[in-house]
Design an enzyme around this catalytic site. Structure first.
Site, PDB file in Angstrom:
ATOM      1  N   ASN A 209       0.812  -1.225   0.000  1.00 20.15           N
ATOM      2  CA  ASN A 209       0.000   0.000   0.000  1.00 20.15           C
ATOM      3  C   ASN A 209       0.841   1.269   0.000  1.00 20.15           C
ATOM      4  O   ASN A 209       0.304   2.370  -0.054  1.00 20.15           O
ATOM      5  CB  ASN A 209      -0.946   0.014   1.210  1.00 20.15           C
ATOM      6  CG  ASN A 209      -1.957  -1.099   1.141  1.00 20.15           C
ATOM      7  OD1 ASN A 209      -2.465  -1.419   0.080  1.00 20.15           O
ATOM      8  ND2 ASN A 209      -2.229  -1.720   2.278  1.00 20.15           N
ATOM      9  N   CYS A 210       2.152   1.127   0.076  1.00 19.98           N
ATOM     10  CA  CYS A 210       3.076   2.266   0.142  1.00 19.98           C
ATOM     11  C   CYS A 210       3.702   2.506  -1.225  1.00 19.98           C
ATOM     12  O   CYS A 210       4.330   1.606  -1.795  1.00 19.98           O
ATOM     13  CB  CYS A 210       4.155   1.973   1.180  1.00 19.98           C
ATOM     14  SG  CYS A 210       5.518   3.156   1.188  1.00 19.98           S
ATOM     15  N   GLY A 211       3.546   3.717  -1.747  1.00 15.25           N
ATOM     16  CA  GLY A 211       4.103   4.064  -3.050  1.00 15.25           C
ATOM     17  C   GLY A 211       5.611   3.916  -3.102  1.00 15.25           C
ATOM     18  O   GLY A 211       6.164   3.408  -4.087  1.00 15.25           O
TER      19      GLY A 211
ATOM     20  N   ARG B 199       6.460   0.219  -3.297  1.00 11.46           N
ATOM     21  CA  ARG B 199       6.182  -0.307  -4.643  1.00 11.46           C
ATOM     22  C   ARG B 199       7.249   0.150  -5.640  1.00 11.46           C
ATOM     23  O   ARG B 199       7.706  -0.625  -6.485  1.00 11.46           O
ATOM     24  CB  ARG B 199       4.790   0.121  -5.128  1.00 11.46           C
ATOM     25  CG  ARG B 199       3.644  -0.548  -4.389  1.00 11.46           C
ATOM     26  CD  ARG B 199       2.299  -0.308  -5.072  1.00 11.46           C
ATOM     27  NE  ARG B 199       2.024   1.094  -5.330  1.00 11.46           N
ATOM     28  CZ  ARG B 199       1.379   1.916  -4.495  1.00 11.46           C
ATOM     29  NH1 ARG B 199       0.952   1.465  -3.330  1.00 11.46           N
ATOM     30  NH2 ARG B 199       1.153   3.163  -4.836  1.00 11.46           N
TER      31      ARG B 199
END
Length: 115
Positions: free
Chosen positions: A12-14, A17
Site C-alpha cells: 500500500n506504500c508508493g 512499490r
C-alpha cells in the site's frame, strides 16, 4: 526464487512499490516479505538494525499516530523495539537486504547503493 535480495514491503506504500520495481528493473527477483502480515521478531529487527547501523528510533515511523499515542517519540530503544514487534506498522519501509548490504530505502534512491 530470490537471488539474495529481500524487501520488507508494504504494497500500500508508493515508495515501497517503487523500490520493488527498481530492484526488478535491475534484474533481481527479491523475496518479498509483507511484514504487516508476517510481523517482526526481536532477533529479526535487531539483525536488520545492526546491518544498517541504525537504532530503533532511526526506523520508527514517527508520523504514525500510534507512535505518538504509545509515547515512543522520546522512549528508550528497547521500548521502541518492543512496540515494533507488537505493532509492525511502526517500522519505516521499505527495508531492503542484498548481497551488497542492507538499507532503509527512504528515499527510494537509497536502494541504488546496494543493487
Amino acid at each position: 526464487m530470490s537471488d539474495g535480495y529481500t524487501i520488507f514491503h508494504n504494497p500500500n506504500c508508493g515508495t515501497s512499490r517503487n523500490v520493488l520495481a527498481m530492484i526488478r528493473e535491475a534484474g533481481h527477483e527479491p523475496e518479498v516479505v509483507q511484514y504487516l502480515k508476517t510481523g517482526w521478531t526481536h532477533p529479526q529487527l535487531e539483525s536488520l538494525l545492526k546491518a544498517m547501523g541504525k537504532t530503533p528510533r532511526d526506523i520508527l515511523r514517527t508520523k504514525e499516530r500510534l507512535a505518538v499515542e504509545l509515547g515512543l517519540l522520546d522512549a528508550p530503544a528497547g521500548q521502541i523495539l518492543d512496540a515494533m514487534v507488537r505493532h509492525p506498522l511502526l517500522v519505516e519501509r521499505p527495508i531492503v537486504v542484498s548481497p551488497k548490504g542492507t538499507v532503509l530505502a527512504r528515499p527510494k534512491e537509497k536502494v541504488g547503493t546496494i543493487l
